[in-house]
Design an enzyme around this catalytic site. Structure first.
Site, PDB file in Angstrom:
ATOM      1  N   HIS A 270      -3.245   4.685   4.737  1.00 20.16           N
ATOM      2  CA  HIS A 270      -4.451   3.847   4.821  1.00 20.16           C
ATOM      3  C   HIS A 270      -5.645   4.504   4.115  1.00 20.16           C
ATOM      4  O   HIS A 270      -6.330   3.893   3.298  1.00 20.16           O
ATOM      5  CB  HIS A 270      -4.759   3.577   6.291  1.00 20.16           C
ATOM      6  CG  HIS A 270      -6.126   3.050   6.559  1.00 20.16           C
ATOM      7  ND1 HIS A 270      -6.574   1.850   6.050  1.00 20.16           N
ATOM      8  CD2 HIS A 270      -7.159   3.564   7.278  1.00 20.16           C
ATOM      9  CE1 HIS A 270      -7.824   1.639   6.449  1.00 20.16           C
ATOM     10  NE2 HIS A 270      -8.199   2.668   7.185  1.00 20.16           N
TER      11      HIS A 270
ATOM     12  N   TYR B 237       3.952   5.190  11.448  1.00 17.01           N
ATOM     13  CA  TYR B 237       4.227   3.763  11.667  1.00 17.01           C
ATOM     14  C   TYR B 237       5.117   3.122  10.603  1.00 17.01           C
ATOM     15  O   TYR B 237       5.336   1.916  10.642  1.00 17.01           O
ATOM     16  CB  TYR B 237       2.925   2.982  11.811  1.00 17.01           C
ATOM     17  CG  TYR B 237       1.938   3.205  10.687  1.00 17.01           C
ATOM     18  CD1 TYR B 237       2.078   2.527   9.471  1.00 17.01           C
ATOM     19  CD2 TYR B 237       0.872   4.080  10.832  1.00 17.01           C
ATOM     20  CE1 TYR B 237       1.172   2.724   8.440  1.00 17.01           C
ATOM     21  CE2 TYR B 237      -0.044   4.292   9.803  1.00 17.01           C
ATOM     22  CZ  TYR B 237       0.111   3.617   8.616  1.00 17.01           C
ATOM     23  OH  TYR B 237      -0.769   3.821   7.599  1.00 17.01           O
TER      24      TYR B 237
ATOM     25  N   ARG C 264       0.870  -1.175   0.000  1.00 19.36           N
ATOM     26  CA  ARG C 264       0.000   0.000   0.000  1.00 19.36           C
ATOM     27  C   ARG C 264       0.907   1.225   0.000  1.00 19.36           C
ATOM     28  O   ARG C 264       1.475   1.584   1.022  1.00 19.36           O
ATOM     29  CB  ARG C 264      -0.857  -0.038   1.270  1.00 19.36           C
ATOM     30  CG  ARG C 264      -2.086   0.844   1.271  1.00 19.36           C
ATOM     31  CD  ARG C 264      -2.626   0.981   2.685  1.00 19.36           C
ATOM     32  NE  ARG C 264      -1.772   1.850   3.459  1.00 19.36           N
ATOM     33  CZ  ARG C 264      -1.625   1.777   4.787  1.00 19.36           C
ATOM     34  NH1 ARG C 264      -2.244   0.861   5.493  1.00 19.36           N
ATOM     35  NH2 ARG C 264      -0.823   2.627   5.399  1.00 19.36           N
TER      36      ARG C 264
HETATM   37  C1  LIG Z   1     -14.681  -5.888  11.511  1.00 16.45           C
HETATM   38  C2  LIG Z   1     -13.847  -4.660  11.331  1.00 16.45           C
HETATM   39  N1  LIG Z   1     -12.956  -4.320  12.265  1.00 16.45           N
HETATM   40  C3  LIG Z   1     -12.232  -3.189  12.143  1.00 16.45           C
HETATM   41  C4  LIG Z   1     -12.378  -2.366  11.068  1.00 16.45           C
HETATM   42  C5  LIG Z   1     -11.592  -1.059  10.958  1.00 16.45           C
HETATM   43  N2  LIG Z   1     -10.620  -1.123   9.858  1.00 16.45           N
HETATM   44  C6  LIG Z   1     -10.895  -0.640   8.644  1.00 16.45           C
HETATM   45  S1  LIG Z   1      -9.700  -0.967   7.534  1.00 16.45           S
HETATM   46  C7  LIG Z   1      -8.773  -1.763   8.681  1.00 16.45           C
HETATM   47  C8  LIG Z   1      -7.478  -2.398   8.264  1.00 16.45           C
HETATM   48  C9  LIG Z   1      -7.686  -3.409   7.185  1.00 16.45           C
HETATM   49  O1  LIG Z   1      -6.477  -4.011   6.847  1.00 16.45           O
HETATM   50  P1  LIG Z   1      -6.401  -5.053   5.654  1.00 16.45           P
HETATM   51  O2  LIG Z   1      -7.426  -6.122   5.855  1.00 16.45           O
HETATM   52  O3  LIG Z   1      -4.984  -5.487   5.544  1.00 16.45           O
HETATM   53  O4  LIG Z   1      -6.851  -4.258   4.367  1.00 16.45           O
HETATM   54  P2  LIG Z   1      -6.146  -2.980   3.735  1.00 16.45           P
HETATM   55  O5  LIG Z   1      -6.608  -1.792   4.485  1.00 16.45           O
HETATM   56  O6  LIG Z   1      -4.668  -3.168   3.871  1.00 16.45           O
HETATM   57  O7  LIG Z   1      -6.606  -2.976   2.342  1.00 16.45           O
HETATM   58  C10 LIG Z   1      -9.401  -1.740   9.920  1.00 16.45           C
HETATM   59  C11 LIG Z   1      -8.850  -2.314  11.160  1.00 16.45           C
HETATM   60  C12 LIG Z   1     -13.324  -2.763  10.108  1.00 16.45           C
HETATM   61  N3  LIG Z   1     -13.551  -2.031   9.015  1.00 16.45           N
HETATM   62  N4  LIG Z   1     -14.028  -3.901  10.251  1.00 16.45           N
END
Ligand SMILES: Cc1ncc(C[n+]2csc(CCOP(=O)(O)OP(=O)(O)O)c2C)c(N)n1
Ligand SMILES: Cc1ncc(C[n+]2csc(CCOP(=O)(O)OP(=O)(O)O)c2C)c(N)n1
Ligand SMILES: [Mg+2]
Ligand SMILES: [Mg+2]
Lengths: 343, 366, 343, 366
Positions: free
Chosen positions: B266, B275, B262
């Site tokens: 975020h 981080y 990425r």
């Molecule tokens: C059930 C749930 N818990 C927490 C979140 C908050 N949240 C949104 S994105 C994220 C990180 C997601 O990481 P990843 O699965 O690696 O996907 P990326 O953002 O890297 O595409 C979090 C913790 C959420 N959307 N859903």
């Protein structure tokens, strides 16, 4: 009207065959499966075993294990898969084995099942029926006697139904499966073995969702209840005669939509109401019912609407549950307090 | 008699073929790339350039207050685009919340794909019309949906597949596990694509899982796990297309891990410097998915100014159109709040609807 | 009393430094970590990042990543691990990143966190604090604006707290962490950036759990509210002066235990009450509050207790949320209806 | 530069040592059994005989209405007993709902271990005193508890381990996945013991998972998976003890699958003939854990009538004591309903407590 044998229902014609609520539910599922190939039953042990309460008995045999499927042991997975099936046009009927074992599926229920239609402006309605055996009074060990209706009532986008009679069990489950919206269908465990004479010939037509019914008219005060507490309320109403009280009993049947008209009309007629249910009282179904009755009937009320509910404690172990469950005495005491408030 | 003679113990699946290779599969820059035809690479190139531009434009729109938030997939365009292109029209795509680009590459109107993030409604497109599930934020919850839909299709005798996307962080959720398990037991025609982009917001992969790779999780469900260079669009596409074909043909599910990065924070609201080091980002820029394709095209003598300009122009057109349409105010009707809660509003909803209507009326008159 | 800047709080001494609610919560965590080595903070992104709302900012740096830990992304796992940590004698403070993302942990919460003390006759109390940023009004996309307090209120065995002022945020979080029982600590997202002058010197002492506070006395009617709706109610009370109404405002702060005394005393003084909250009204917190007020104050009431709450719809998209959230006008309209009922 | 040079991709763990052997590990009846000493096998034998008797007695008590329900572990005594014996006093046991026997083998009073199933309260023993978590029915939910406790112990510098038990069905739950993942990421001193007894109520393993074995799930978390003959008490004990020692010493978690069979129905209330053949049950009886031990002892010339009688007598004593005490009415006080809901009852609870007290008073007087 067919009532459970624990209640004082009118006797049926001799030709009618007594049927339990579990059997009526089974018949509803069978008829739904036969009527519509889109209907699919899934859950833990619903296939070969026929469910731990035998509500799905024989369905896998009759319709094949693709129509009535034993799933892996994972409730979020079951409900989540049902969402996908419904997206593809099927009508899944999901069984959660016990009330407390529906909690793992809470996120799927609240975040998706209840919201998909709205999220997609109606493009993806989810005709899912979620059957949950609920409530206590069967001597179940911890986590086998929860009443979780308030959680579901508070979640917009769901219908929440709970039958209290054998006949309603059939009709309401058919209505739930026929609904294009998700329905949480709460089956009172301790009424599974209640019996009623079954109409000969075809079962009665599917009742509309969202209609309460006056099980017993009354002039002194109105008991408003549903599901497992209906027989208790009817018993209380019988016992109340000794006190010279003529108690009406309303069976809500549908918690969402909530039939305000029927309830308000009954309460206006008596000016006094007690809401009875076995789940914990605090922020429970009875809070909504009492608040709503008060909003609608304030100037007709002679006393505050009282609630007789389970205590605000974790559901007790089997040997102590009778002290927790609203019984006839506790209901009559509450009615007595209504009288007293009058003074 | 040993336990092996007893009915319950049978080694039912040979684990060896389920295990991923030790290194991510790559095509671009390898001798195997020879089998890819120029036109296909050119198509991919155009899509990736367009995808990159889309990410940039959407991020710009957050700064202008036109989007509530945008989780950019800059650096991940290869996997985003390949996922969409691996599907036939009748297949279904189940994106995760970051995958707006896949949704657009699948053919959804770029503006409609942004409805959730713009905030005028939750889903802007008709999922059935596009066979694209709604973009939605609860992580991993879309995976069991994909399984259920794929299973339903199979029960209905339809030879289609579902492709479900999730992030590395999302693989830690219980729903990931339950979905993969259901898929394997049911042999549902579904492919799981994990984009391992190194982070879940601020949490690096090492704090997310101790597995040798995410693809190794597959063996625990009895499905093949495949590891692929997520920045190599041709490789991701090949692996996904094979998995989707296999699923469609009744071969069962596959778990694909695409290793990527990425590049942006975020979301626009995040501060990634808290981080991670810029050095890490820079290292990954050197492995940029567009650059990989460009190098391949250059090697073939296919990357001339015209191709570049053509791709850039088409991307710019898309961006201009997006800008223009996103700057227009969306159609908003507060009464929509009540339009789709249930097929039939409850008496309570009718009452509330009347209240809002009266309020709006009063507002209009004042 | 320190109030959010959105409300008309009294000006502080010039020496006091303005602090946001998020900062006050951060300070509460820091002070708790410093005061007791058993306190551990865990959740998604709480460590290096300091939380998406920065409530845990700097804690990992100051106390190490074993005291403030970034977990894998799995809410049931987080809360389940916290249960085990508490069983061993620690005092975990868990962050759920957003309200709707607490739902995956629902089973752990309802089936274990709320029941462990009772299950073991007090042998295993669980001093867990579960911080949940909740509510709308911040332009969050779907699933980022839920108000889930009713679910937790209905679950026996939990405390449910929600601060509405910067000062309470500090004191109540300290009280929650100090409690030997599990506390669901609901942080109103849209008040995170509300500011108040911070007392110079040491923060005020930890308030007892379970005490409501009268934020504003009044004679015409009483607004009963909590969390994100407090500033709205205070604003409504200001605006009501124009109508000649003198509205009192009660801030519940603690939904469980519920401070009936304070609420009943306030409502008895006015004979009229409106309950205000932003979560959906049906079977919501307001139902319990209204029902309970009615039970306790029936003969003092001039009108039914009314509720102004979010509609019974899935939380709307950002561009439409203002139509859903109870605002000053909707509150005053309800107050107006109370007057009307009098006639 | 290839993706392999980039910071986010590192094959962090070699998967090979994490994979289970192709066949369950066995000791009894193999040449390796020679290293087991007689006294140990005799101890195991006594425990298994006692365990079998406990299962029978508890099942009998359900028929007499003295237990609400009993999920028997007949046929699984080897794993039940070995789990308890693999732990030191300061370690913790996290049983699943079927594991009353493990709880008793760990030293909890046989009557107190039955409180949940008798129905006089939920948990009858003090978990802290015995370092045994409560028996509780929501499947797999105890696994994250075990991880958290083990993690807390490690943070506290205490060299202990937690052993968490679960059934084959329970491995499908999200909590199983989340617990194993947390354990591996945190390197928590916890051992997961899956008793694969072929069924989850009526659902056979083939409908539960398509994995080559449950032990194969370990690799997806980056922990070793071990497969063991669950009816071979010596083998289960050896594998568990090694895993527990490893955990205690900071070596991280292990997943152990013990292949066994549920000889009785799911509970006394279940009718197993609905979903399985007697033939299958009979096949497993031939591989009975007690019989395996008896054969080993016989081979060694250690199984004489005295040893048999001694074991039977001790088991019978336990059963008689259990019977006698279970036939006494448990102490019941309805006011206990309010005693432990919260440290301090809420005003609402105080009011309800008063109501119940008044009712009980009225009952007593009438
Ligand atoms: C059930 C749930 N818990 C927490 C979140 C908050 N949240 C949104 S994105 C994220 C990180 C997601 O990481 P990843 O699965 O690696 O996907 P990326 O953002 O890297 O595409 C979090 C913790 C959420 N959307 N859903
Ligand atoms: C979360 C949850 N879902 C469903 C149940 C109902 N249930 C009780 S035991 C059981 C089967 C368990 O099978 P397995 O994990 O293999 O353990 P075994 O019974 O074989 O020991 C089920 C479905 C439950 N207790 N908890
Ligand atoms: Mg990621
Ligand atoms: Mg099993």
């Amino acid at each position: 009207m067919t009532t459970a044998t624990t209640t004082a229902g009118p006797a049926r014609a001799a030709t009618a065959k007594p049927v339990t609520m579990a059997q009526a539910l089974n018949r509803a599922l069978r008829d739904a499966l036969a009527a519509d190939p889109a209907v699919h039953v899934l859950g833990e042990d619903v296939g070969t075993l026929g469910g731990v309460f035998r509500v799905t008995d024989g369905l896998a045999k009759e319709f094949g294990d693709q129509r009535c499927t034993d799933t892996p042991l994972a409730e979020a997975g079951i409900l989540g898969a049902a969402v996908g099936m419904a997206m593809y046009g099927l009508r899944p009927v999901v069984e959660m084995q016990f009330d407390a074992f529906a909690y793992p599926a809470f996120e799927q229920l609240v975040s998706h099942v209840a919201r998909m239609r709205n999220r997609t402006r109606g493009a993806l309605p989810l005709p899912i029926t979620i059957r949950i055996p609920y409530g206590g009074g069967i001597g179940g060990v911890e986590h086998h006697s929860d009443s979780s209706e308030a959680y579901y009532m508070h979640t917009p986008g769901l219908h929440v139904l709970t039958p209290a009679t054998v006949e309603d069990a059939y009709g309401m489950l058919r209505a739930a499966i026929a609904s294009d919206d998700p329905v949480v269908f709460l089956e009172p465990k301790r009424l599974y073995w209640s019996k009623a004479a079954w109409p000969t010939g075809e079962p009665e037509p599917v009742p509309p969702i969202g209609r309460a019914v006056v099980r017993r008219p009354g002039r002194t005060a109105t008991l408003v209840t549903y599901g497992p507490s209906l027989p208790v309320c009817l018993e209380a109403a019988e016992a109340a005669k000794e006190e010279g009280w003529d108690l009406g009993v309303v069976d809500l049947r549908s918690l969402v939509p909530f039939d305000e008209e029927t309830v308000a009309a009954a309460v206006r007629g008596t000016g006094r109401a007690v809401v009875v249910h076995e789940s914990s009282g605090f922020a429970g179904a009875g809070a909504e019912i009492a608040a709503r009755i008060t909003e609608r009937c304030f100037h007709h009320l002679e006393a505050p609407v009282l609630r007789v509910a389970g205590f605000d404690i974790p559901y007790p172990p089997p040997m102590l549950e009778r002290h927790h469950l609203p019984g006839v005495d506790r209901i009559l005491d509450a009615v007595g307090r209504l009288q007293w408030e009058e003074g | 008699m040993t336990v092996l003679d007893t009915p319950a113990w049978r080694p039912r699946t040979d684990p060896a073929p389920l295990l991923p290779d030790a290194e991510p599969y790559r095509l671009l820059g390898t001798p195997d790339a020879a089998r890819l035809d120029d036109a296909w690479l050119t198509t991919l190139y155009g899509q990736l350039v367009r995808g990159r531009r889309y990410n940039q434009q959407a991020t710009a729109l957050t700064k202008q207050g036109r989007l509530a938030v945008y989780p950019s997939s800059t650096g991940q365009e290869a996997a985003e685009v390949a996922a969409a292109l691996a599907l036939r029209p009748e297949d279904w795509l189940f994106p995760s919340y970051r995958d707006t680009l896949s949704v657009v590459a699948r053919g959804v109107d770029p503006v409609e794909a942004l409805t959730l993030l713009r905030g005028d409604w939750h889903t802007g497109y008709d999922p059935r019309a596009h066979r694209v599930a709604p973009l939605s934020t609860p992580l991993a919850t879309q995976l069991p949906h994909a399984v259920g839909l794929a299973h339903a299709a199979r029960l209905s005798g339809d030879a289609i597949a579902a492709l479900a996307m999730v992030g590395d962080g999302g693989t830690s959720e219980g729903d990931f596990h339950e979905a993969l398990n259901f898929a394997a037991v049911w042999q549902a025609p579904v492919v799981f694509l994990v984009q391992n982009n190194g982070f879940a917001i601020s949490v690096p992969l090492a704090k997310q899982t101790a597995a040798p790779s995410i693809a190794h999780k597959a063996v625990g469900y009895g499905m093949p796990g495949r590891l692929v260079d997520g920045n190599d669009a041709a490789a991701v596409h090949e692996v996904l297309a094979a998995a989707v074909d296999r699923a469609r043909g009744g071969g069962g599910p596959t778990l694909v891990e695409a290793v990527t990065y990425r590049i942006d924070a975020h979301t626009n609201a995040d501060d990634a410097t808290r981080y991670r080091d810029d050095a890490e980002v820079e290292a990954w820029r050197a492995h940029d998915p567009i650059a990989l394709l460009e190098r391949e095209l250059t090697r073939r003598g296919r990357l001339d100014d015209e191709l570049r300009r053509e791709a850039a122009d088409r991307a710019e057109e898309m961006a201009a159109d997006l800008r223009r349409r996103m700057h227009a105010e969306p159609r908003l009707d507060p009464m929509d709040l009540f339009a789709h809660v249930l097929a039939e509003p409850t008496p309570q909803l009718r009452e509330q609807r009347a209240l809002l209507r009266a309020e709006l009326e009063a507002e209009r008159q004042s």
